[in-house]
Design an enzyme around this catalytic site. Structure first.
Site, mmCIF file in Angstrom:
data_model
loop_
_atom_site.group_PDB
_atom_site.id
_atom_site.type_symbol
_atom_site.label_atom_id
_atom_site.label_comp_id
_atom_site.label_asym_id
_atom_site.label_seq_id
_atom_site.Cartn_x
_atom_site.Cartn_y
_atom_site.Cartn_z
ATOM 1 N N ALA A 237 0.530 -1.145 -0.025
ATOM 2 C CA ALA A 237 -0.249 0.097 -0.259
ATOM 3 C C ALA A 237 0.873 1.564 -0.218
ATOM 4 C CB ALA A 237 -0.924 0.092 0.982
ATOM 5 N N GLY A 238 1.706 1.262 0.689
ATOM 6 C CA GLY A 238 3.149 2.415 0.024
ATOM 7 C C GLY A 238 3.694 2.935 -1.223
ATOM 8 N N HIS A 239 3.344 1.883 -1.641
ATOM 9 C CA HIS A 239 3.958 2.436 -3.373
ATOM 10 C C HIS A 239 2.636 2.618 -4.298
ATOM 11 C CE1 HIS A 239 6.451 -1.134 -2.709
ATOM 12 N NE2 HIS A 239 7.096 0.133 -3.055
ATOM 13 N N ASP B 4 12.384 5.912 3.283
ATOM 14 C CA ASP B 4 13.819 6.003 3.042
ATOM 15 C C ASP B 4 14.467 7.849 2.897
ATOM 16 O OD1 ASP B 4 14.031 2.975 2.304
ATOM 17 O OD2 ASP B 4 12.143 3.242 1.247
HETATM 18 P P1 AMP Z 1 11.260 0.157 -2.388
HETATM 19 O O1 AMP Z 1 10.681 -0.377 -3.706
HETATM 20 O O2 AMP Z 1 11.540 -0.417 -1.617
HETATM 21 O O3 AMP Z 1 12.393 0.759 -3.878
HETATM 22 O O4 AMP Z 1 10.304 1.384 -2.699
HETATM 23 C C1 AMP Z 1 10.006 2.407 -4.423
HETATM 24 C C2 AMP Z 1 9.567 3.496 -3.669
HETATM 25 O O5 AMP Z 1 8.096 3.195 -2.324
HETATM 26 C C3 AMP Z 1 10.426 4.485 -2.368
HETATM 27 O O6 AMP Z 1 10.085 6.044 -2.749
HETATM 28 C C4 AMP Z 1 10.375 4.115 -1.185
HETATM 29 O O7 AMP Z 1 10.686 4.843 -0.541
HETATM 30 C C5 AMP Z 1 8.687 3.741 -1.777
HETATM 31 N N1 AMP Z 1 7.785 3.193 0.034
HETATM 32 C C6 AMP Z 1 8.398 2.092 0.581
HETATM 33 N N2 AMP Z 1 8.282 1.645 1.566
HETATM 34 C C7 AMP Z 1 7.007 2.823 1.859
HETATM 35 C C8 AMP Z 1 5.877 3.166 2.464
HETATM 36 N N3 AMP Z 1 5.739 2.481 3.513
HETATM 37 N N4 AMP Z 1 5.182 4.030 2.159
HETATM 38 C C9 AMP Z 1 5.824 5.048 1.535
HETATM 39 N N5 AMP Z 1 6.834 4.760 0.691
HETATM 40 C C10 AMP Z 1 7.098 3.997 0.611
#
Ligand code: AMP
Length: 264
Positions: free
Chosen positions: A32-34, A146
């Protein structure tokens, strides 16, 4: 939603896009963050593209590149109706001549993560620069989860407008992360302590109470270690308190605003 499997497919799709293009780079295993980043992108752009690429150059030799969770079919399902384009390049699309070109991350990369993941932010700066050059977005959305990465990306000085979004959390406060699937049931139970202890200390600062900050960091470290966390760092920078810990074999990072903004 159009899936672009390589750079030539991206190139021909990009040529047809008119209006503002929003971009959300990810490593997949979407949660859900993505999806919140994609929704944010929609607010400020006419079309939104998500990339899914597990970038080898941001993993250290002893890190989890091989076992990083990958589930493209589930990811595409989650993006249906949210994203207009999904770019799923192969390693050779991003690094056509091997991994020889490196963008060196700037001052924001010093310390914190880099003390424990040397070279990590060079890998991040490199892949984001290459993706920006290929995708040519007008805006890009990153998560504050991050936080140091966000600072590194802002320092790239790209013409792409960088937007950010507060961390999306599970109901018990644990920051959503693709790596949370590594946690055992026992570890998952105590994992929210990372956020709650960082936050309690931030609240104390907000009301001006108690100990100097360095002793608060020691206090949080002690409390977490007592519960079985291995703390790599707890530090303050950019008005945030940031931490990285191990819970068993799983590395977790989190951060909160020191002035205790509600949705941090
Ligand atoms: P990643 O797939 O982990 O490389 O993350 C891709 C993007 O999603 C990056 O900009 C992360 O900061 C963001 N992201 C990862 N986890 C979260 C979260 N829990 N809430 C908001 N954004 C997130």
């Amino acid at each position: 939603m159009q899936v672009l499997h390589d750079f030539p497919e991206l190139k021909s799709a990009r040529a047809k896009i008119t209006g503002k293009l929003g971009f959300v780079p990810t490593m997949g295993a979407l949660h859900a963050g993505h999806l919140a980043l994609v929704k944010e992108g929609r607010k400020f752009a006419d079309k939104v593209m998500v990339s899914i690429f597990v970038n080898p150059t941001q993993f250290g030799a002893n890190e989890d590149l091989a076992k990083y969770p990958r589930d493209i079919a589930a990811d595409l399902q989650k993006l249906k109706g949210l994203a207009d384009y999904v770019y799923v390049p192969r390693v050779g699309d991003i690094y056509p001549n091997g991994e020889k070109i490196t963008v060196k991350a700037g001052a924001a990369a010093e310390g914190l993560e880099s003390d424990f993941r040397p070279g990590h932010f060079d890998g991040v700066a490199t892949v984001v620069s290459i993706l920006f050059a290929q995708v040519k977005p007008d805006i890009a959305v990153f998560g504050e989860k991050d936080f140091q990465q966000l600072m590194v990306i802002r320092e790239l000085g790209s013409e792409v407008e960088i937007l950010s979004l507060p961390t999306i959390r599970e109901a018990d406060g644990l920051a959503m992360s693709s790596r949370n699937v590594y946690l055992s049931a026992e570890e998952r139970k105590i994992a929210p302590l990372l956020y709650s202890s960082l936050r309690t200390a931030a609240e104390a600062i907000h009301i001006g109470a108690g100990l100097p900050r360095s002793s608060r960091n020691d206090e949080i470290r002690g409390k977490l270690e007592e519960k079985g966390f291995k703390v790599q760092y707890i530090a303050e920078c950019w008005g945030r308190r940031l931490a990285a810990v191990y819970l068993g074999n799983t590395r977790l990072i989190d951060n909160v605003a020191l002035n205790f903004i509600k949705n941090d």
